[in-house]
Design a protein around this motif. Structure first.
Motif, PDB file in Angstrom:
ATOM      1  N   SER A  26       0.817  -1.216   0.000  1.00 50.39           N
ATOM      2  CA  SER A  26       0.000   0.000   0.000  1.00 50.39           C
ATOM      3  C   SER A  26       0.848   1.262   0.000  1.00 50.39           C
ATOM      4  O   SER A  26       0.320   2.371   0.045  1.00 50.39           O
ATOM      5  N   GLY A  27       2.177   1.086  -0.029  1.00 49.51           N
ATOM      6  CA  GLY A  27       3.068   2.237   0.013  1.00 49.51           C
ATOM      7  C   GLY A  27       3.557   2.570   1.404  1.00 49.51           C
ATOM      8  O   GLY A  27       4.143   3.632   1.622  1.00 49.51           O
ATOM      9  N   ARG A  47       5.997   4.847  -1.643  1.00 48.25           N
ATOM     10  CA  ARG A  47       4.665   5.440  -1.697  1.00 48.25           C
ATOM     11  C   ARG A  47       4.091   5.448  -3.110  1.00 48.25           C
ATOM     12  O   ARG A  47       2.945   5.077  -3.336  1.00 48.25           O
ATOM     13  N   PHE A  50       3.500   1.886  -4.556  1.00 45.45           N
ATOM     14  CA  PHE A  50       2.624   1.047  -3.726  1.00 45.45           C
ATOM     15  C   PHE A  50       3.367  -0.192  -3.205  1.00 45.45           C
ATOM     16  O   PHE A  50       2.802  -1.278  -3.125  1.00 45.45           O
ATOM     17  N   ASP A 177       6.169  -0.665 -10.728  1.00 48.65           N
ATOM     18  CA  ASP A 177       4.820  -1.105 -10.377  1.00 48.65           C
ATOM     19  C   ASP A 177       4.108  -1.659 -11.613  1.00 48.65           C
ATOM     20  O   ASP A 177       3.443  -2.698 -11.549  1.00 48.65           O
TER      21      ASP A 177
END
Length: 196
Positions: A26-27, A47, A50, A177
């Motif tokens: 989720s970071g 962040r 993620f 990501d």
């Protein structure tokens, strides 16, 4: 799909590093390298990609920042490689063009298993905080070779060195990501060779 997660510990005469990385996070980040600006960059990486990232580094900062930053790059590359495992189902390729005020950077990744770095960025100051700007390339070189990724980074514009470096780290996070994301259409690995 099992959680894509890794834990790495690496201790040498120059650094002592513990890292935990969750690709499907989720970071959330807890970073302590002893270099404030580097902590900021790794927080930004976590962040904006993620990724859940927990890093503690004890390095020979009485010498300079080189070993701390380079060795953290080695460990991050190892952690990425371990967390991705056999790479089944991943998109493999990722890219991102990221703006940050006057700065604009591109990062493009191929999680091919073949390491290569192309780095095109210029800095006008030797340091940002306690972070030597020449270490940006060294960090990404270490990440790319430890992870076995083809990584291209190019800065298209920018005058503020803080912005330029942060732009690079964020673009890298977004590209990673994308490359690490799974696609249900990919049943094995995205390669004619059958392996990555």
């Amino acid at each position: 799909m099992a959680d894509r997660y890794s834990e790495i510990q690496r201790k040498t005469s120059e650094t002592d590093i513990t890292m935990k990385l969750g690709i499907d996070g989720s970071g959330a980040a807890h970073i302590d390298t002893g270099i404030g600006f580097f902590d900021h960059m790794l927080n930004s990486f976590a962040r904006h990609g993620f990724f859940d990232l927990d890093v503690t580094v004890r390095g020979d900062l009485h010498v300079d920042c080189h070993h701390t930053i380079e060795d953290t790059g080695i460990v991050l590359g190892d952690a990425i490689k371990k967390a991705l495992g056999d790479k089944k189902g991943i998109r493999r390729y990722g890219y991102f063009i990221l703006p940050m005020d006057e700065a604009l950077a591109i990062a493009a990744i191929d999680l091919s298993g073949r390491p290569y770095l192309v780095f095109d960025a210029q800095f006008t100051t030797e340091r940002v905080g306690d972070f030597d700007t020449e270490m940006v390339r060294e960090f990404f070189y270490a990440v790319s070779y430890s992870a076995g990724m083809n990584l291209h980074i190019k800065v298209l514009s920018g005058t503020n060195n803080h912005h330029i470096i942060e732009c690079i780290f964020k673009a890298f996070a977004k590209a990673l990501d994308m490359a690490a994301a799974t696609d249900p259409r990919i049943e094995d690995v995205l390669s004619t060779k059958g392996t990555l």
